[in-house]
Design a protein around this motif. Structure first.
Motif, short mmCIF file in Angstrom:
data_model
loop_
_atom_site.label_atom_id
_atom_site.label_comp_id
_atom_site.label_asym_id
_atom_site.label_seq_id
_atom_site.Cartn_x
_atom_site.Cartn_y
_atom_site.Cartn_z
N ARG A 358 0.83 -1.20 0.00
CA ARG A 358 0.00 0.00 0.00
C ARG A 358 0.87 1.26 0.00
O ARG A 358 0.53 2.27 -0.63
CB ARG A 358 -0.93 0.00 1.22
CG ARG A 358 -1.93 -1.14 1.28
CD ARG A 358 -3.20 -0.84 0.52
NE ARG A 358 -3.97 0.21 1.15
CZ ARG A 358 -4.88 0.02 2.11
NH1 ARG A 358 -5.11 -1.21 2.56
NH2 ARG A 358 -5.55 1.03 2.61
N VAL A 359 1.99 1.20 0.73
CA VAL A 359 2.92 2.34 0.75
C VAL A 359 3.57 2.51 -0.62
O VAL A 359 3.67 3.63 -1.15
CB VAL A 359 3.98 2.16 1.86
CG1 VAL A 359 5.05 3.25 1.76
CG2 VAL A 359 3.33 2.20 3.24
N LEU A 360 4.01 1.41 -1.20
CA LEU A 360 4.66 1.48 -2.51
C LEU A 360 3.70 1.90 -3.61
O LEU A 360 4.11 2.49 -4.61
CB LEU A 360 5.29 0.13 -2.85
CG LEU A 360 6.48 -0.28 -1.97
CD1 LEU A 360 6.85 -1.73 -2.22
CD2 LEU A 360 7.67 0.63 -2.21
N ALA A 361 2.39 1.62 -3.42
CA ALA A 361 1.39 2.03 -4.41
C ALA A 361 1.32 3.55 -4.54
O ALA A 361 0.91 4.07 -5.57
CB ALA A 361 0.02 1.47 -4.05
N ALA A 362 1.71 4.25 -3.47
CA ALA A 362 1.74 5.72 -3.52
C ALA A 362 3.05 6.23 -4.10
O ALA A 362 3.22 7.44 -4.26
CB ALA A 362 1.55 6.29 -2.10
N ARG A 363 3.95 5.32 -4.42
CA ARG A 363 5.26 5.68 -4.99
C ARG A 363 5.48 4.88 -6.27
O ARG A 363 6.29 3.95 -6.30
CB ARG A 363 6.37 5.36 -3.98
CG ARG A 363 6.31 6.17 -2.70
CD ARG A 363 7.28 5.60 -1.67
NE ARG A 363 7.44 6.53 -0.57
CZ ARG A 363 8.56 7.18 -0.28
NH1 ARG A 363 9.63 6.96 -1.01
NH2 ARG A 363 8.61 8.03 0.73
N PRO A 364 4.74 5.19 -7.33
CA PRO A 364 4.86 4.39 -8.56
C PRO A 364 6.27 4.34 -9.11
O PRO A 364 6.67 3.37 -9.72
CB PRO A 364 3.89 5.08 -9.53
CG PRO A 364 3.65 6.45 -8.96
CD PRO A 364 3.77 6.29 -7.47
N GLU A 365 7.04 5.42 -8.86
CA GLU A 365 8.41 5.42 -9.37
C GLU A 365 9.24 4.36 -8.67
O GLU A 365 10.15 3.77 -9.25
CB GLU A 365 9.06 6.80 -9.19
CG GLU A 365 9.37 7.20 -7.75
CD GLU A 365 8.14 7.64 -6.96
OE1 GLU A 365 8.26 7.88 -5.74
OE2 GLU A 365 7.06 7.74 -7.57
N ALA A 366 8.89 4.05 -7.40
CA ALA A 366 9.62 3.02 -6.68
C ALA A 366 9.28 1.64 -7.21
O ALA A 366 10.14 0.77 -7.34
CB ALA A 366 9.30 3.09 -5.18
#
Length: 675
Positions: A358-366
């Motif tokens: 869920r956290v990574l979903a807010a960071r598509p570049e990651a």
């Protein structure tokens, strides 16, 4: 008893006023959001949520003042000129769907109504306090199916023409219509009991959203573990953890998210696990919130951009310090009520991995910067609940209604009128989407087959002529798109070549389907991946190694897999439905079922095994000419399939063992208890 300053009470971790503002901002037909209030803190929260604030004077702020007076004051003070339409939203409704707001506004825009209110369907019998029937004759008790539906006003929102509001001074005038909202959205917060209800509903009703934070802090027992400890004969403790959590932590570290483990216990197991993860840990704490506050300050973090995940009452103070208090589904009730997010995965079973996703979903570049290697895909088994994938207006994944796809494919036989009739069949049965197939015959038809002669309903012709004759172009698909929208369905297709991908992108489909036959066409897969759209991947006639390579190209962030066996029609012994579980555990994505069998039983069984979407071919008549009709469902079969799947969804429940109300009487009558 009311709830003082209830608009500031948090539901799902967000104040009611901020939830209302967010719903309005997400609606496509709302141009500006204005909040009228006489309270400074409400004004601050509303402004931070993105609303313009109008300070309401004292003479229209008391309990006797009408909502209409506040709206008229806001129109006069907050806007330069009157809009054609005004929307009154009441923050006491915790669950407002932006789509419902748009639908209600559209009714006024289209001239269907002058005033629209939110209502939920009811068949309740209403009585006065002295025993008089209000909406029924007590001497005549018609059955539910013999009664006309009525609608209870929920109080969530009201749409009206501004000129009519000014003329009448009231929200109801002219032609009045109801915008039906689901029962779970219809709880209005007036009492502390109402507040408890919506807080309990929030983890179920709220859509999973990305968690945009800079740091993740976790409790240990009950989060990294299932809150159990195994003690050997020498008193040494062992705990069970999820390997999936380790991958989640690794991805967070790679993305630059700061991490910390806090534990009230001083335990070598905690230290060993933290060391294995490469995460700092602070143990033996009596007050976690003090250690958390000091760490946030030392790291220079904004507390609103920190997530803390805990599971018991000693985590409540720490959770209150951060903008994203998170918990697990089996947490203490007070902790679930305080959480902004309740995960679907228990502690020790992948909760930290779910949070990391869920956290990574807010960071598509990651996510984009972390390609999945084939070896990783094939060796890591994940038991976490996959996160749902957004397809158009629907979420497809665990915890969501089964997404029903009616596969029209080539069963339209090149006739757009048949296609429209099949769209009607899908809509009438209760499906969410219809799917077609799109080919460029000059690319897809093998050279050795092009000149072969076929007997068709249009006479004798070559196979190439037949494929061109039955292929739809822009005009036909424009009609299909229009009719699908009118019937409330999404439509998309399986492209069989790169030009077909470009064609479908020009039609702005919400997703693309990879046919089982195309899973090894890596050029096609790369073209699909470049669209950024969600992808539905069918896995018929494929090995795990072939699927691994396809997943390496497509990624997993917006992927839905479909278990399928490409035998037409499918014999039961080749269905192999347990592969649904295998695929979910191997790839960590939502998995559905694409069926080619006769009958309904296998598709229904797939739902009980966790299929999140079901796709079946449909036809007007199985005796029609064409290769796919015989393995397709006729209209009545599709209707029965959707009906039975909805019954199964209701019957599956949540897995929590409890005594149900219907068991109380036989329990009291039949149960014997002995000491």
């Amino acid at each position: 008893m009311g709830v003082p300053l209830k608009n500031l009470e948090k539901v799902g971790g967000t104040p009611l006023v901020a939830r209302a503002v967010a719903a309005c901002l997400q609606a496509e037909l709302i141009d500006e959001v204005v909040v009228s209030t006489d309270h400074d803190r409400i004004a601050e929260v509303a402004a931070n949520a993105g609303a313009r604030v109008v300070h309401r004077p004292a003479d229209i702020s008391g309990s006797t003042a009408s909502s209409e007076s506040a709206v008229l004051h806001a129109l006069s003070e907050g806007l330069d000129e009157d809009p054609e339409i005004v929307l009154l939203v009441q923050c006491t409704s915790a669950f407002i769907d932006p789509a419902d707001l748009d639908a209600a506004i559209a009714k006024v825009v289209a001239g269907e109504a002058d005033s629209v209110f939110a209502g939920t369907e009811t068949y309740e019998f209403v009585w006065t306090g002295d025993g008089q029937g209000v909406n029924h004759d007590p001497a005549t008790r018609p059955r539910r199916q013999d009664r006309e539906a009525q609608f209870r006003e929920t109080g969530a929102f009201y749409v009206m023409r501004t000129a009519g509001l000014r003329e009448h001074g009231h929200r109801f005038f002219g032609r009045i219509a109801v915008q039906q909202v689901p029962m779970e959205h219809a709880v209005e917060v007036d009492t502390p009991e109402d507040l408890k209800i919506v807080r309990a509903l929030a983890p179920v009703v709220d859509r999973p959203l990305p968690i945009d934070v800079d740091a993740v802090v976790t409790d240990f027992d009950g989060v990294h573990t299932d809150d159990r400890a195994f003690v050997d004969s020498e008193g040494r403790e062992l705990v069970a953890v999820s390997r999936a959590d380790g991958m989640g932590v690794s991805l967070l570290k790679r993305a630059g998210v700061k991490l910390l483990v806090l534990s009230s216990e001083q335990n070598p197991v905690v230290a060993a696990r933290a060391a294995k993860l490469g995460v700092p840990v602070v143990q033996g704490l009596t007050t976690k919130h003090e250690a958390l506050s000091e760490w946030i300050a030392s790291e220079g973090l904004d507390p609103e951009r920190v997530a803390y995940i805990g599971n018991d009452v000693n985590d409540l103070a720490a959770m209150s310090l951060v903008g994203w208090p998170v918990t697990v589904p089996d947490a203490h009730p007070r902790v679930r009520a305080a959480a902004r997010v309740v995960l679907s995965t228990p502690g020790g079973a992948g909760a930290v991995r779910e949070l990391s996703d869920r956290v990574l979903a807010a960071r598509p570049e990651a996510v984009d910067a972390a390609p999945v290697a084939t070896a990783t895909v094939s060796s890591v088994t994940s038991r976490i609940q996959p996160k749902p994938v957004q397809i158009g207006d629907a979420l497809v994944g665990p915890g969501q209604p089964v997404y029903m796809i009616a596969e029209i494919g080539i069963n339209h036989n090149g006739d757009v009128d048949i296609a429209r009739r099949l769209i009607d069949v899908a809509a009438d049965a209760g499906c969410q989407a219809v799917k077609f197939q799109k080919r460029t015959p000059e690319i897809c038809v093998p050279m050795e087959q092009r000149s072969q002669i076929r007997q068709t309903p249009w006479g004798e012709m070559t196979y190439m002529e037949y494929k061109i004759r039955t292929e739809f172009g822009y005009d036909e698909y424009s009609q299909i798109a229009k009719h699908s929208e009118e019937r409330g369905l999404a439509w998309f297709a399986s492209p069989w070549d790169v030009p077909s991908v470009e064609f479908l992108e020009a039609m702005d489909v919400p997703t693309h389907k990879v046919a089982s036959a195309s899973i090894t066409d890596h050029e096609l897969l790369r073209a699909l991946a470049s669209t950024g759209k969600p992808i539905i991947l069918s896995t018929g006639m494929s090995t795990l190694e072939e699927i691994d390579k396809a997943v390496e190209i497509l990624g997993t962030s917006k992927l839905v897999m479909m278990h399928a066996t490409s035998t037409y029609p499918l014999p039961p012994e080749e269905a192999n439905l347990r592969t649904i579980v295998t695929l979910q555990e191997r790839y960590g994505v939502p998995v559905g079922y694409s069926g080619h069998e006769r009958g309904l039983q296998i598709s229904l069984a797939a739902v009980t095994l966790g299929a999140v979407t079901v796709e079946r071919h449909i036809t007007l008549d199985r005796t029609m000419w064409g290769s796919d009709h015989a393995a397709s469902l006729e209209p009545s079969g599709l209707e029965h399939l959707v009906r039975d799947i909805r019954i199964i969804e209701s019957a599956l429940g949540d897995g929590v063992k409890r005594v149900f109300p219907g068991e109380e009487a036989p329990r009291a009558r039949l149960r014997r208890t002995t000491a």
